[in-house]
Scaffold this active site. Structure first.
Site, PDB file in Angstrom:
ATOM      1  N   GLY A 121     -43.883 -28.035  22.307  1.00 14.31           N
ATOM      2  CA  GLY A 121     -44.235 -27.285  21.113  1.00 14.31           C
ATOM      3  C   GLY A 121     -43.086 -26.420  20.644  1.00 14.31           C
ATOM      4  O   GLY A 121     -42.768 -26.360  19.467  1.00 14.31           O
ATOM      5  N   VAL A 161     -40.662 -23.142  19.839  1.00 14.07           N
ATOM      6  CA  VAL A 161     -40.861 -21.971  18.980  1.00 14.07           C
ATOM      7  C   VAL A 161     -41.780 -22.320  17.816  1.00 14.07           C
ATOM      8  O   VAL A 161     -42.673 -21.564  17.459  1.00 14.07           O
ATOM      9  CB  VAL A 161     -39.500 -21.461  18.453  1.00 14.07           C
ATOM     10  CG1 VAL A 161     -39.700 -20.430  17.352  1.00 14.07           C
ATOM     11  CG2 VAL A 161     -38.693 -20.857  19.595  1.00 14.07           C
ATOM     12  N   ILE A 217     -36.437 -16.346   4.300  1.00 15.05           N
ATOM     13  CA  ILE A 217     -37.718 -17.047   4.403  1.00 15.05           C
ATOM     14  C   ILE A 217     -38.655 -16.360   5.400  1.00 15.05           C
ATOM     15  O   ILE A 217     -39.797 -16.003   5.063  1.00 15.05           O
ATOM     16  CB  ILE A 217     -37.491 -18.520   4.802  1.00 15.05           C
ATOM     17  CG1 ILE A 217     -36.722 -19.248   3.683  1.00 15.05           C
ATOM     18  CG2 ILE A 217     -38.818 -19.209   5.091  1.00 15.05           C
ATOM     19  CD1 ILE A 217     -36.412 -20.701   3.962  1.00 15.05           C
ATOM     20  N   VAL A 233     -28.979  -1.553   6.375  1.00 15.49           N
ATOM     21  CA  VAL A 233     -29.367  -0.488   7.301  1.00 15.49           C
ATOM     22  C   VAL A 233     -28.103  -0.027   8.010  1.00 15.49           C
ATOM     23  O   VAL A 233     -27.369  -0.846   8.557  1.00 15.49           O
ATOM     24  CB  VAL A 233     -30.397  -0.997   8.327  1.00 15.49           C
ATOM     25  CG1 VAL A 233     -30.731   0.092   9.346  1.00 15.49           C
ATOM     26  CG2 VAL A 233     -31.659  -1.468   7.622  1.00 15.49           C
ATOM     27  N   ALA A 283     -35.540  -9.741  10.640  1.00 10.21           N
ATOM     28  CA  ALA A 283     -35.522 -11.159  10.264  1.00 10.21           C
ATOM     29  C   ALA A 283     -34.187 -11.465   9.593  1.00 10.21           C
ATOM     30  O   ALA A 283     -34.106 -11.752   8.411  1.00 10.21           O
ATOM     31  CB  ALA A 283     -36.696 -11.472   9.332  1.00 10.21           C
ATOM     32  N   GLY A 288     -31.968 -13.787  10.644  1.00  9.67           N
ATOM     33  CA  GLY A 288     -31.413 -15.086  11.043  1.00  9.67           C
ATOM     34  C   GLY A 288     -31.660 -15.381  12.509  1.00  9.67           C
ATOM     35  O   GLY A 288     -32.305 -14.591  13.211  1.00  9.67           O
ATOM     36  N   ASP A 300     -31.903 -26.771  15.963  1.00 15.39           N
ATOM     37  CA  ASP A 300     -31.296 -25.460  15.724  1.00 15.39           C
ATOM     38  C   ASP A 300     -30.007 -25.288  16.515  1.00 15.39           C
ATOM     39  O   ASP A 300     -29.106 -24.571  16.095  1.00 15.39           O
ATOM     40  CB  ASP A 300     -32.278 -24.345  16.118  1.00 15.39           C
ATOM     41  CG  ASP A 300     -33.404 -24.181  15.103  1.00 15.39           C
ATOM     42  OD1 ASP A 300     -33.515 -25.051  14.229  1.00 15.39           O
ATOM     43  OD2 ASP A 300     -34.154 -23.194  15.208  1.00 15.39           O
ATOM     44  N   ALA A 340     -37.567 -27.320  11.402  1.00  9.61           N
ATOM     45  CA  ALA A 340     -38.266 -28.174  12.368  1.00  9.61           C
ATOM     46  C   ALA A 340     -38.203 -29.637  11.957  1.00  9.61           C
ATOM     47  O   ALA A 340     -37.959 -30.512  12.777  1.00  9.61           O
ATOM     48  CB  ALA A 340     -39.721 -27.728  12.495  1.00  9.61           C
ATOM     49  N   HIS A 373     -54.571 -36.502 -12.906  1.00  9.61           N
ATOM     50  CA  HIS A 373     -54.856 -35.354 -13.755  1.00  9.61           C
ATOM     51  C   HIS A 373     -56.224 -34.779 -13.402  1.00  9.61           C
ATOM     52  O   HIS A 373     -57.171 -35.540 -13.224  1.00  9.61           O
ATOM     53  CB  HIS A 373     -54.856 -35.783 -15.222  1.00  9.61           C
ATOM     54  CG  HIS A 373     -55.190 -34.663 -16.163  1.00  9.61           C
ATOM     55  ND1 HIS A 373     -54.271 -33.680 -16.466  1.00  9.61           N
ATOM     56  CD2 HIS A 373     -56.334 -34.353 -16.835  1.00  9.61           C
ATOM     57  CE1 HIS A 373     -54.832 -32.818 -17.301  1.00  9.61           C
ATOM     58  NE2 HIS A 373     -56.098 -33.197 -17.531  1.00  9.61           N
TER      59      HIS A 373
END
Lengths: 471, 431
Positions: free
Chosen positions: A39, A41, A183, A237, A269, A271, A312, A319, A444
């Site tokens: 599975g 991360v 993201i 920051v 978050a 990276g 990665d 993924a 439609h």
């Protein structure tokens, strides 16, 4: 010593796909991962839990939105324990399912951490405390990545969490600073905002979701501006201190102005970094680049002939890319030696509300490459389906080669963009022309019609959008 | 009269070359009742190498289809039955036309429909000029995969679809063009008379092995100025020794043949005479000297002449070589070796001793520079110590590339080999 034709190290979506594919091609495969089931991360701490929470977040907002349409719900009561256990159940169900697939394929699954002793031998610290070793003909490294932690944030504090901590959902903090408007930051920021946290986001660059075209980000930016406390762009920051009330954060914008704010929590978050350490790579000739990514060729081969690397670890960062690399690497190991990993379109999806998705060429890239493209946009304000679900701020655009009418890139912003982009991927990969999409009947009323109408407008006017002649 | 007139005819999966023994039927392109023309594609066969279109070698009306989609079929297995007879106009034409030679069908070719003659190939294709864009090649993933699989650079393929899109057919057409261009030279052959004017003839397509043999030998003959030298080795004592130790090799699972011994001797000779373990790179004006010692062995098989290579003969003793040779020859006859097993030789041995002959002139196996021919050993009188004695002699023929090897070197090399067979101590001493 145990033996396998192929050892796959890491059971994420890259690793398990590689292992399954190789087994299906008749190889004798060992899959090694620290968790009880495959599975990685994605399933345990990434895509799957975060998408479960984003589903809830969307539900909460839609319930609120409904008041404009005459439906009034009471304020939601959030049973955090129950929400958490539902999310955990989703994860457990999926990972156990993968465990069943491992058994069905008769793979050897080793729960543990593997390290190379030489280019054909792994030493494995098994979860049961035993030391194993495995001799292999080929190995596929798929150990993935982990959240990056800049030195400033590298301090032991319950108030600083990464994506793993965020999806663990320990509590709903009163306030939170999301560091990084990419993201992961935007997705999880929206989850916490929906649950009631006052969310602010700080991004070093001038816009949210930096790799996406600006017109696609705009709907998300507008929504986030409503739901978040603050979006601070061009801001960094610079200092951090834990106080009794929370984290005192020193921020500085590109004009050099400094200001300080206090947040109950920080969600980091900024990276991810590859897990290329502690693998015993020094006993092989596998090469790393300056940032720790394993260097591979277009068949995912490292410099060591027996070892491949995917996902990665080689900078894939998605993924689905990892999965395709895993599948390809398995094919090459099994003897399909001429195939390479050379996609024309990799879809990117931001699962926020509204969603953003794109594939193939972006307008930014076309500009950088000085490549002339025709861009056609179909605003969702002209889509019947979008109107029925209050999604008129969406946008569908096509990047078209002016000489051949070929679709080079597709970008979508709006509800369900992640599902809609699949048609774009197929179009780019198949070298479809705008006319191919224009003349394919789309159902439609659906949002997919926006792709058809965008293509139609390339050749003049589209049915539901009339623009004065451009040329 | 061609065989096609005998009816009904079964069409079996032909030899597809490249060691393809079987494949999976992925599509059947004809139906019962169809009029089938020679070279028309009958089925699409998926092999481990590529998807191959199998062309018919017969014509007539399909009466029965003997395979099903998804079947795995082997070379030689009947695919369909054809009834030739309801003769349309074509059948009425004189035999000379009927028997027009089928165009060569290279087996690695994914779509072995007939290759057009060279003049047709040269013609500008009647497709719109490609629209050059600097984006990704306009071809679907499946098309790109096929191109890689069969070694076609998709960037070079002319797309005939809208916007220059490249289809699988475009890739196959390109591959066909490449093959035609490659095969064009030897295909320009001496014009043949109509043999049927002198009597009955029958035409059969060349097997892949024959085709390659023809091509390569013609190439070697045209490229290499060859000289052949002859000598004889007195193997009387060697033969005694061979009889004495033959059992040992047999216990190990091999046969102590003269070839096994020659492999060893030749390996050492190549060390002593490195210019025989070389290739000429005429384009670079360089000589490539090899630091390995691999000996090719010409093996007569039912499929034709094949030359598997015994590797690293310098690192193996004669018993080991005998065992390996027996196994390799067996494998070769059963056609279980691949192209890689037939490449990388230093020099080749061609032993026709079991069939007879006093001497012959073998042709150098390009890109090697020498080949040793071995004829049948014979007992001859030899004048030794003032009297004639019966001795066994082995006639050897050495052909070499005179561009690299001078006559004196050729003579020295061959004499050295003879001496080493007469007195193996020489080999130990110098090798």
């Amino acid at each position: 010593m145990d033996k396998a034709q192929l050892a796959v190290i890491g059971g994420g979506p890259g690793g398990y796909v590689a292992a399954f594919k190789a087994a299906d091609l008749g190889l004798d495969v060992a899959l090694i991962d620290p968790e009880a089931h495959p599975g990685g991360v994605c399933l345990y701490r990434g895509c799957i839990p975060s998408k479960s929470l984003l589903h809830i977040s969307k539900l909460l907002y839609e319930a609120k939105e409904a008041e404009h349409w005459g439906i009034q719900f009471a304020e939601p009561e959030i049973d955090l324990d129950k929400l958490r256990s539902w999310k955990d159940e989703v994860v457990a169900k999926m990972t156990q399912g993968l465990g069943q697939l491992v058994r069905a394929r008769k793979l050897t699954y080793v729960q543990g951490r593997a390290r190379f002793v030489d280019p054909h031998t792994l030493q494995i610290d098994q979860a049961d405390g035993r030391q194993g070793s495995l001799q292999f003909e080929h190995a596929i490294l798929a150990t993935g990545s982990r959240p990056a932690v800049p030195a400033l944030f590298d301090q032991p504090s319950d108030r600083i969490m990464d994506s793993t901590g965020a999806v663990a959902l320990h509590d709903i903090p009163p306030s939170m600073l999301v560091v990084g408007g990419g993201i992961i930051g935007m997705e999880l920021g929206q989850v916490y905002a929906a649950l009631g946290t006052q969310v602010s986001v700080v991004e070093m660059l001038p816009g949210l979701i930096p790799p996406a075209d600006r017109d696609l980000v705009k709907p998300l930016h507008n929504t986030a501006a409503e739901r978040f406390d603050e979006i601070m762009l061009n801001t960094q920051v610079t200092a951090l201190a834990e106080t009794d009330d929370g984290l005192a954060v020193q921020l500085q914008n590109s004009d050099g102005q400094s200001f300080s704010k206090t947040y109950a929590k920080i969600l980091l978050a900024v990276g991810r970094v590859p897990n290329s350490e502690d693998l015993g790579l020094e006993h092989t000739v596998v090469g790393l680049d300056g940032r720790g990514y394993v260097q591979v060729d277009d068949q995912l081969r490292t410099a060591e002939p027996s070892i491949f690397a995917i996902g990665d670890l080689v900078g894939a960062a998605l993924a689905h890319t990892a999965a395709h690399q895993g599948s390809l690497a398995a094919e090459v190991v099994a003897g399909h030696e001429k195939q390479v990993f050379a996609p024309h379109a990799i879809p990117n999806v931001v699962y926020t509300d509204p969603e953003i998705a794109w594939c193939g060429l972006t307008e930014e890239e076309a500009k950088e490459q000085d490549r002339s493209v025709e861009v056609v946009r179909f605003p969702w304000s002209a889509s019947g389906r979008a109107s029925t679900q209050g999604a008129n701020d969406g946008l569908t655009k096509l990047l078209i080669d002016p000489q051949t009418d070929r679709i080079l890139g597709v970008g979508i912003a709006g509800s369900g963009a992640g599902e809609l982009i699949a048609e774009g991927v197929l179009a780019v990969e198949m070298a479809a022309l705008a006319a191919d999409i224009q003349h394919s009947i789309h159902p439609h009323p659906t949002l997919s019609e926006t792709l058809m109408e965008a293509a139609e407008s390339h050749y003049g006017q589209s049915t539901h959008l009339y623009a004065p002649k451009r040329r | 009269m061609s065989l096609n007139h005998i009816m009904p005819v079964k069409f079996a999966l032909p030899d597809l070359g490249e060691n393809i023994e079987s494949g999976d039927v992925i599509r059947i392109l004809v139906a019962v009742g169809d009029r089938l023309a020679e070279d028309q594609t009958v089925i699409e066969l998926e092999t481990d190498k590529a998807v191959i279109e199998v062309p018919s070698s017969v014509d007539g009306t399909v009466t029965e289809i003997l395979v099903q989609q998804g079947d795995t079929i082997a070379v030689g297995q009947p695919i369909l039955e054809v009834e030739a007879g309801e003769a349309p106009a074509v059948e009425e034409t004189p035999p000379a036309v009927e028997e027009a030679p089928p165009a060569p069908v290279p087996a690695e070719e994914p779509a072995p429909t007939p290759i057009p003659p060279a003049s047709v190939v040269e013609e500008a294709p009647s497709v719109p000029t490609p629209i050059s864009t600097d984006g990704p090649v306009p071809a679907a993933p499946s098309t790109r995969r096929l191109a890689r699989e069969i070694g076609v650079d998709i960037a070079q393929v002319q797309g005939t679809g809208p916007g220059g899109r490249i289809s699988i057919d475009d890739v196959k057409a390109h591959s066909k063009k490449l093959h035609a261009a490659r095969g064009a030279a030897p295909a320009v052959a001496v014009p043949l008379p109509d043999f049927s004017q002198w009597g009955a003839v029958e035409r059969q397509p060349m097997t892949k092995v024959r085709e390659i043999t023809a091509e390569r030998l013609a190439q070697a003959w045209a490229t290499i100025p060859q000289v052949t030298q002859f000598d004889k080795a007195d193997i009387t004592s060697l033969e005694k020794w061979r009889a004495e130790y033959g059992k040992k090799a047999e216990t190990a699972g091999g046969k102590l043949t003269p070839t096994a011994i020659l492999i060893k001797v030749l390996g050492i000779a190549l060390k002593v005479f490195p210019q025989f373990n070389a290739s000429i790179d005429i384009a670079q004006r360089e000589v490539v000297y090899k630091r390995y010692f691999h000996i090719g062995i010409a093996v007569d098989t039912p499929h034709g002449l094949l030359v598997p290579v015994v590797r690293d003969v310098d690192q193996k003793n004669i018993i080991e070589l005998a065992v390996e040779l027996s196994a390799l020859a067996q494998k070769t006859r059963e056609r279980k070796i691949g192209p890689a097993d037939m490449q990388g030789g230093s020099m080749t041995i061609s032993n026709v001793g079991t069939m007879g002959g006093t001497a012959f002139t073998p042709i150098v196996n390009l890109p090697e520079v020498a080949i040793l021919g071995v004829a049948r050993s014979q007992v001859e009188p030899a004048y030794i110590d003032g009297q004639f004695q019966p001795r066994t002699f082995l006639p050897l023929s050495l052909s070499y590339d005179h561009r690299l090897i001078d006559g004196a070197d050729g003579a020295r090399f061959l004499r050295w080999v003879c001496t080493a067979l007469e007195d193996p101590f020489i080999a130990l001493l110098e090798g």
